[in-house]
Write a protein that holds these residues in place. Sequence first.
Motif, short mmCIF file in Angstrom:
data_model
loop_
_atom_site.label_atom_id
_atom_site.label_comp_id
_atom_site.label_asym_id
_atom_site.label_seq_id
_atom_site.Cartn_x
_atom_site.Cartn_y
_atom_site.Cartn_z
N GLU A 290 20.60 9.42 -19.36
CA GLU A 290 19.49 8.57 -19.80
C GLU A 290 18.20 9.37 -19.96
O GLU A 290 17.96 10.34 -19.24
CB GLU A 290 19.26 7.43 -18.80
N LYS A 291 17.37 8.91 -20.89
CA LYS A 291 16.01 9.41 -21.01
C LYS A 291 15.11 8.50 -20.19
O LYS A 291 15.02 7.30 -20.47
CB LYS A 291 15.55 9.44 -22.47
N VAL A 292 14.47 9.05 -19.19
CA VAL A 292 13.68 8.29 -18.23
C VAL A 292 12.22 8.66 -18.36
O VAL A 292 11.88 9.86 -18.45
CB VAL A 292 14.18 8.54 -16.79
N ARG A 293 11.37 7.67 -18.38
CA ARG A 293 9.93 7.90 -18.46
C ARG A 293 9.28 7.49 -17.15
O ARG A 293 9.47 6.36 -16.67
CB ARG A 293 9.33 7.11 -19.63
N TRP A 294 8.52 8.41 -16.56
CA TRP A 294 7.81 8.17 -15.31
C TRP A 294 6.32 8.03 -15.62
O TRP A 294 5.69 8.96 -16.11
CB TRP A 294 8.01 9.33 -14.34
N HIS A 295 5.75 6.86 -15.33
CA HIS A 295 4.32 6.63 -15.45
C HIS A 295 3.71 6.74 -14.06
O HIS A 295 4.09 6.00 -13.14
CB HIS A 295 4.04 5.24 -16.03
N LEU A 296 2.76 7.63 -13.89
CA LEU A 296 2.19 7.94 -12.58
C LEU A 296 0.71 7.59 -12.58
O LEU A 296 -0.04 7.96 -13.48
CB LEU A 296 2.37 9.43 -12.27
N ILE A 297 0.28 6.86 -11.54
CA ILE A 297 -1.12 6.48 -11.39
C ILE A 297 -1.56 6.75 -9.96
O ILE A 297 -0.74 6.86 -9.05
CB ILE A 297 -1.36 5.00 -11.76
N ALA A 298 -2.87 6.88 -9.78
CA ALA A 298 -3.42 7.13 -8.45
C ALA A 298 -4.76 6.42 -8.31
O ALA A 298 -5.44 6.14 -9.30
CB ALA A 298 -3.61 8.63 -8.21
N LEU A 299 -5.11 6.11 -7.09
CA LEU A 299 -6.43 5.59 -6.75
C LEU A 299 -6.84 6.24 -5.43
O LEU A 299 -6.08 6.98 -4.83
CB LEU A 299 -6.41 4.06 -6.61
N GLY A 300 -8.06 5.93 -4.97
CA GLY A 300 -8.43 6.37 -3.64
C GLY A 300 -9.69 7.21 -3.58
O GLY A 300 -10.62 7.02 -4.36
N THR A 301 -9.70 8.16 -2.63
CA THR A 301 -10.88 8.96 -2.33
C THR A 301 -10.59 10.44 -2.54
O THR A 301 -9.61 10.80 -3.17
CB THR A 301 -11.31 8.73 -0.87
N GLU A 302 -11.44 11.28 -1.93
CA GLU A 302 -11.26 12.72 -2.10
C GLU A 302 -9.98 13.24 -1.46
O GLU A 302 -9.51 14.34 -1.79
CB GLU A 302 -12.47 13.49 -1.54
N VAL A 303 -9.34 12.48 -0.57
CA VAL A 303 -8.06 12.92 0.00
C VAL A 303 -6.89 12.60 -0.93
O VAL A 303 -5.78 13.04 -0.70
CB VAL A 303 -7.80 12.29 1.38
N ASP A 304 -7.17 11.82 -1.98
CA ASP A 304 -6.10 11.40 -2.87
C ASP A 304 -5.88 12.38 -4.00
O ASP A 304 -5.98 12.06 -5.19
CB ASP A 304 -6.38 9.99 -3.40
N LEU A 305 -5.55 13.59 -3.62
CA LEU A 305 -5.07 14.61 -4.54
C LEU A 305 -3.57 14.68 -4.32
O LEU A 305 -3.11 15.14 -3.27
CB LEU A 305 -5.74 15.96 -4.26
N HIS A 306 -2.81 14.20 -5.28
CA HIS A 306 -1.37 14.05 -5.11
C HIS A 306 -0.60 14.89 -6.11
O HIS A 306 -1.07 15.14 -7.24
CB HIS A 306 -0.97 12.57 -5.25
N THR A 307 0.57 15.32 -5.69
CA THR A 307 1.42 16.16 -6.54
C THR A 307 2.86 15.66 -6.49
O THR A 307 3.71 16.21 -5.79
CB THR A 307 1.37 17.64 -6.09
N PRO A 308 3.16 14.58 -7.21
CA PRO A 308 4.54 14.10 -7.27
C PRO A 308 5.50 15.20 -7.72
O PRO A 308 5.23 15.91 -8.69
CB PRO A 308 4.47 12.97 -8.31
N HIS A 309 6.60 15.32 -6.99
CA HIS A 309 7.58 16.39 -7.25
C HIS A 309 8.98 15.82 -7.20
O HIS A 309 9.33 15.07 -6.29
CB HIS A 309 7.42 17.50 -6.21
N TRP A 310 9.79 16.17 -8.22
CA TRP A 310 11.18 15.74 -8.30
C TRP A 310 12.10 16.89 -7.94
O TRP A 310 12.00 17.99 -8.53
CB TRP A 310 11.53 15.28 -9.71
N HIS A 311 13.03 16.67 -7.04
CA HIS A 311 14.12 17.62 -6.84
C HIS A 311 15.19 17.37 -7.89
O HIS A 311 15.41 16.23 -8.32
CB HIS A 311 14.74 17.44 -5.44
N GLY A 312 15.86 18.40 -8.34
CA GLY A 312 17.04 18.25 -9.19
C GLY A 312 16.81 18.14 -10.68
O GLY A 312 17.76 18.24 -11.46
N HIS A 313 15.56 17.91 -11.11
CA HIS A 313 15.27 17.75 -12.53
C HIS A 313 13.89 18.29 -12.87
O HIS A 313 13.02 18.40 -11.99
CB HIS A 313 15.33 16.27 -12.95
N THR A 314 13.69 18.58 -14.13
CA THR A 314 12.37 18.86 -14.66
C THR A 314 12.07 17.86 -15.77
O THR A 314 12.96 17.13 -16.23
CB THR A 314 12.26 20.29 -15.23
N GLY A 315 10.81 17.81 -16.20
CA GLY A 315 10.43 16.90 -17.26
C GLY A 315 9.35 17.51 -18.13
O GLY A 315 8.87 18.63 -17.89
#
Length: 368
Positions: A290-315
């Motif tokens: 399947e072709k899968v689309r991941w929509h990523l959003i964030a909110l918050g403060t200065e601690v909300d620096l996030h780096t979503p990471h997938w094992h097993g695949h690239t995109g």
Amino acid sequence: MNTIISLLCRLTVILATLFSFQAVAVERLYYVAADEIEWQYAEKHHNLMMDMPLMPEQQVFVKASENTIGSKYKKALYREYTDASFSQLKARPASEQHLGLLGPLFRAEVGDTIKVVFKNNGTRPYTIHPHGVFYDKANEGSPTNDGTSGKDNLDDRVMPGQTYTYNWQVPETAGPGPADTSSVVWVYHSHVNSIRDSNTGLIGAIVITAKGMAKADGSPKDVDREFINLYTVMNENESWFLADNIKNYLTAPASDDITEDEDFVEGNLMHMINGYLFANLPGLTMVEGEKVRWHLIALGTEVDLHTPHWHGHTGLINGHRTDVVELLPASMKTLDMTVNNPGIWMYHCHVNDHIAAGMTALYQVLAK
């Protein structure tokens, strides 16, 4: 010959009619209420990503005690109903079970209109303020010192028990740009007091599909599956219901200075994906090929620096190959992935403190 010409003329009319139907803009109608409910961040108090017990320092986020609230909190969430009576919740399809505490997913194609009939079932004034789409002052969903008055201000604060209808246009500027995929994501949230409202739980997502690329339900034709994930440190210390949660969930009467207690403050910082900790997030299931689309959003403060990471695949994101995406507060990004590696895989924020605090999940690729 005349018969052939007549048939060709009829065919031309039929094709023109079909194309005209495709060009007609659609009004996407939603019935949404702000409901005050109990939310469970981690039904299983276990590190499900690693299949191991929580460390003592991780228990602060899930264990109810005399100075920690635990994994259950009173929250206000956007929930979808079947009609204007607001008497029956609309069931979420299996494809949206992963949304968790996010409000209903608003979908539209460029050229459409999104109409949201919003009822405030809560005890405080709330609104819906969208990003990305076009709105006038009567549909902004935010009190602003802008000199407007009268009907332009009715959307600013929807009081408890009241209903207000928002109308948002979906012009080309709300849809994908030249370097984007066929659909893009925007966030919406309450904006009476945006900090407290969002930490109380009033957040959702809007997905806009390019003109001519949408199915009947507004989803893109060129992908098999879409997931929407909110990464944020939900600060329950900033919730409107902090006092209620102290009263309802502490195992002993709180001292007057409980809000100054270090464990109490830390335990209310819920490092969540869609409202779940320690890989309790359900529904991230897809099928090999399947072709899968991941929509990523964030909110918050200065601690909300996030780096979503997938094992097993690239995109691919904006044409670049990656298995990690950088998110800042109120950022919105989209990654496309063709899943070809069956198994159950780790999916988590790669910031060390956030991994330790439970900003983790698992996704499953089923073999064909």
